[in-house]
Design a protein around this motif. Structure first.
Motif, PDB file in Angstrom:
ATOM      1  N   ARG A  35       0.833  -1.205   0.000  1.00 35.80           N
ATOM      2  CA  ARG A  35       0.000   0.000   0.000  1.00 35.80           C
ATOM      3  C   ARG A  35       0.871   1.260   0.000  1.00 35.80           C
ATOM      4  O   ARG A  35       0.598   2.213  -0.723  1.00 35.80           O
ATOM      5  N   ALA A  36       1.946   1.244   0.789  1.00 34.26           N
ATOM      6  CA  ALA A  36       2.857   2.391   0.825  1.00 34.26           C
ATOM      7  C   ALA A  36       3.504   2.607  -0.542  1.00 34.26           C
ATOM      8  O   ALA A  36       3.680   3.751  -0.975  1.00 34.26           O
ATOM      9  N   ALA A  37       3.843   1.526  -1.220  1.00 36.33           N
ATOM     10  CA  ALA A  37       4.429   1.640  -2.553  1.00 36.33           C
ATOM     11  C   ALA A  37       3.423   2.260  -3.528  1.00 36.33           C
ATOM     12  O   ALA A  37       3.779   3.146  -4.311  1.00 36.33           O
ATOM     13  N   ARG A  38       2.182   1.811  -3.480  1.00 35.99           N
ATOM     14  CA  ARG A  38       1.156   2.344  -4.387  1.00 35.99           C
ATOM     15  C   ARG A  38       0.907   3.828  -4.141  1.00 35.99           C
ATOM     16  O   ARG A  38       0.629   4.584  -5.068  1.00 35.99           O
ATOM     17  N   ARG A  39       1.017   4.251  -2.893  1.00 32.84           N
ATOM     18  CA  ARG A  39       0.730   5.643  -2.521  1.00 32.84           C
ATOM     19  C   ARG A  39       1.958   6.545  -2.574  1.00 32.84           C
ATOM     20  O   ARG A  39       1.869   7.741  -2.298  1.00 32.84           O
ATOM     21  N   ALA A  40       3.098   6.006  -2.934  1.00 33.11           N
ATOM     22  CA  ALA A  40       4.363   6.737  -2.827  1.00 33.11           C
ATOM     23  C   ALA A  40       4.456   7.956  -3.736  1.00 33.11           C
ATOM     24  O   ALA A  40       5.307   8.815  -3.514  1.00 33.11           O
ATOM     25  N   LEU A  42       2.319  10.290  -3.866  1.00 28.47           N
ATOM     26  CA  LEU A  42       1.773  11.426  -3.118  1.00 28.47           C
ATOM     27  C   LEU A  42       2.178  11.459  -1.651  1.00 28.47           C
ATOM     28  O   LEU A  42       2.099  12.509  -1.014  1.00 28.47           O
ATOM     29  N   HIS A  43       2.576  10.311  -1.102  1.00 33.55           N
ATOM     30  CA  HIS A  43       2.922  10.224   0.323  1.00 33.55           C
ATOM     31  C   HIS A  43       4.324   9.637   0.478  1.00 33.55           C
ATOM     32  O   HIS A  43       4.611   8.578  -0.069  1.00 33.55           O
ATOM     33  N   ASP A  44       5.141  10.310   1.255  1.00 35.20           N
ATOM     34  CA  ASP A  44       6.505   9.832   1.496  1.00 35.20           C
ATOM     35  C   ASP A  44       6.466   8.705   2.527  1.00 35.20           C
ATOM     36  O   ASP A  44       6.144   8.931   3.690  1.00 35.20           O
ATOM     37  N   PRO A  45       6.795   7.467   2.124  1.00 33.35           N
ATOM     38  CA  PRO A  45       6.732   6.351   3.075  1.00 33.35           C
ATOM     39  C   PRO A  45       7.750   6.461   4.209  1.00 33.35           C
ATOM     40  O   PRO A  45       7.592   5.822   5.237  1.00 33.35           O
ATOM     41  N   ARG A  46       8.760   7.290   4.026  1.00 31.32           N
ATOM     42  CA  ARG A  46       9.769   7.467   5.085  1.00 31.32           C
ATOM     43  C   ARG A  46       9.191   8.197   6.285  1.00 31.32           C
ATOM     44  O   ARG A  46       9.755   8.141   7.376  1.00 31.32           O
ATOM     45  N   GLU A  47       8.074   8.871   6.106  1.00 34.65           N
ATOM     46  CA  GLU A  47       7.458   9.636   7.189  1.00 34.65           C
ATOM     47  C   GLU A  47       6.393   8.845   7.947  1.00 34.65           C
ATOM     48  O   GLU A  47       5.807   9.347   8.893  1.00 34.65           O
ATOM     49  N   ALA A  54       6.649  -2.120   9.479  1.00 35.68           N
ATOM     50  CA  ALA A  54       6.350  -3.206   8.542  1.00 35.68           C
ATOM     51  C   ALA A  54       7.616  -3.660   7.821  1.00 35.68           C
ATOM     52  O   ALA A  54       7.843  -4.856   7.645  1.00 35.68           O
ATOM     53  N   LEU A  55       8.443  -2.714   7.429  1.00 31.45           N
ATOM     54  CA  LEU A  55       9.700  -3.053   6.759  1.00 31.45           C
ATOM     55  C   LEU A  55      10.620  -3.826   7.698  1.00 31.45           C
ATOM     56  O   LEU A  55      11.254  -4.807   7.290  1.00 31.45           O
ATOM     57  N   ASP A  56      10.672  -3.416   8.956  1.00 31.03           N
ATOM     58  CA  ASP A  56      11.469  -4.151   9.950  1.00 31.03           C
ATOM     59  C   ASP A  56      11.010  -5.601  10.056  1.00 31.03           C
ATOM     60  O   ASP A  56      11.824  -6.521  10.020  1.00 31.03           O
ATOM     61  N   ALA A  73      15.034   1.987   0.975  1.00 28.78           N
ATOM     62  CA  ALA A  73      15.473   3.344   1.313  1.00 28.78           C
ATOM     63  C   ALA A  73      15.877   4.113   0.052  1.00 28.78           C
ATOM     64  O   ALA A  73      15.522   5.289  -0.101  1.00 28.78           O
ATOM     65  N   ARG A  74      16.605   3.456  -0.843  1.00 29.57           N
ATOM     66  CA  ARG A  74      16.988   4.110  -2.095  1.00 29.57           C
ATOM     67  C   ARG A  74      15.750   4.426  -2.935  1.00 29.57           C
ATOM     68  O   ARG A  74      15.640   5.501  -3.516  1.00 29.57           O
ATOM     69  N   GLY A  75      14.819   3.478  -2.988  1.00 31.66           N
ATOM     70  CA  GLY A  75      13.596   3.688  -3.758  1.00 31.66           C
ATOM     71  C   GLY A  75      12.760   4.829  -3.207  1.00 31.66           C
ATOM     72  O   GLY A  75      12.201   5.626  -3.968  1.00 31.66           O
ATOM     73  N   ALA A  76      12.668   4.912  -1.899  1.00 29.69           N
ATOM     74  CA  ALA A  76      11.871   5.968  -1.274  1.00 29.69           C
ATOM     75  C   ALA A  76      12.469   7.347  -1.515  1.00 29.69           C
ATOM     76  O   ALA A  76      11.760   8.349  -1.472  1.00 29.69           O
ATOM     77  N   ALA A  77      13.758   7.400  -1.795  1.00 29.02           N
ATOM     78  CA  ALA A  77      14.438   8.675  -2.019  1.00 29.02           C
ATOM     79  C   ALA A  77      14.402   9.124  -3.482  1.00 29.02           C
ATOM     80  O   ALA A  77      14.858  10.219  -3.797  1.00 29.02           O
TER      81      ALA A  77
END
Length: 103
Positions: A35-40, A42-47, A54-56, A73-77
């Motif tokens: 879900r975080a990937a689909r929303r990325a 518009l929404h920063d998953p790092r926040e 979930a990643l842990d 982490a690289r993908g989120a950036a």
């Protein structure tokens, strides 16, 4: 009462009740990452602390968990929204694929 609490109270539950709770928790974590990937875009998953948790969980027992955490982490950036969504979706898919036979 949460699901783990319900299963803990099952008479003669044995280890299967803990395994059910663990599988459900892992399934929830994998869905959170998808879900975080689909929303990325518009929404920063790092926040989102839930995404971090979930990643842990999803990477903890994965043989390449550390590498996939770094890839996330690289993908989120990534600045480009479309590329960010695609890369995070790819990483979430790799995490899910590793657990497919166990869930």
């Amino acid at each position: 009462m949460d699901r783990a609490g319900q299963l803990r109270n099952v008479a003669f539950g044995g280890s299967w009740s803990e395994q059910i709770a663990g599988r459900e928790e892992l399934l929830h974590a994998l869905e959170t990452l998808k879900r975080a990937a689909r929303r990325a875009a518009l929404h920063d998953p790092r926040e989102d602390i839930d995404v971090g948790l979930a990643l842990d969980l999803a990477s903890r027992d994965h043989p390449k968990g550390a590498m996939l955490r770094a890839a996330w982490a690289r993908g989120a950036a990534i600045a480009a929204p479309g590329s960010r969504v695609a890369e995070l979706g790819r990483v979430a898919g790799l995490l899910a694929e590793a657990y497919r036979g166990r869930l």
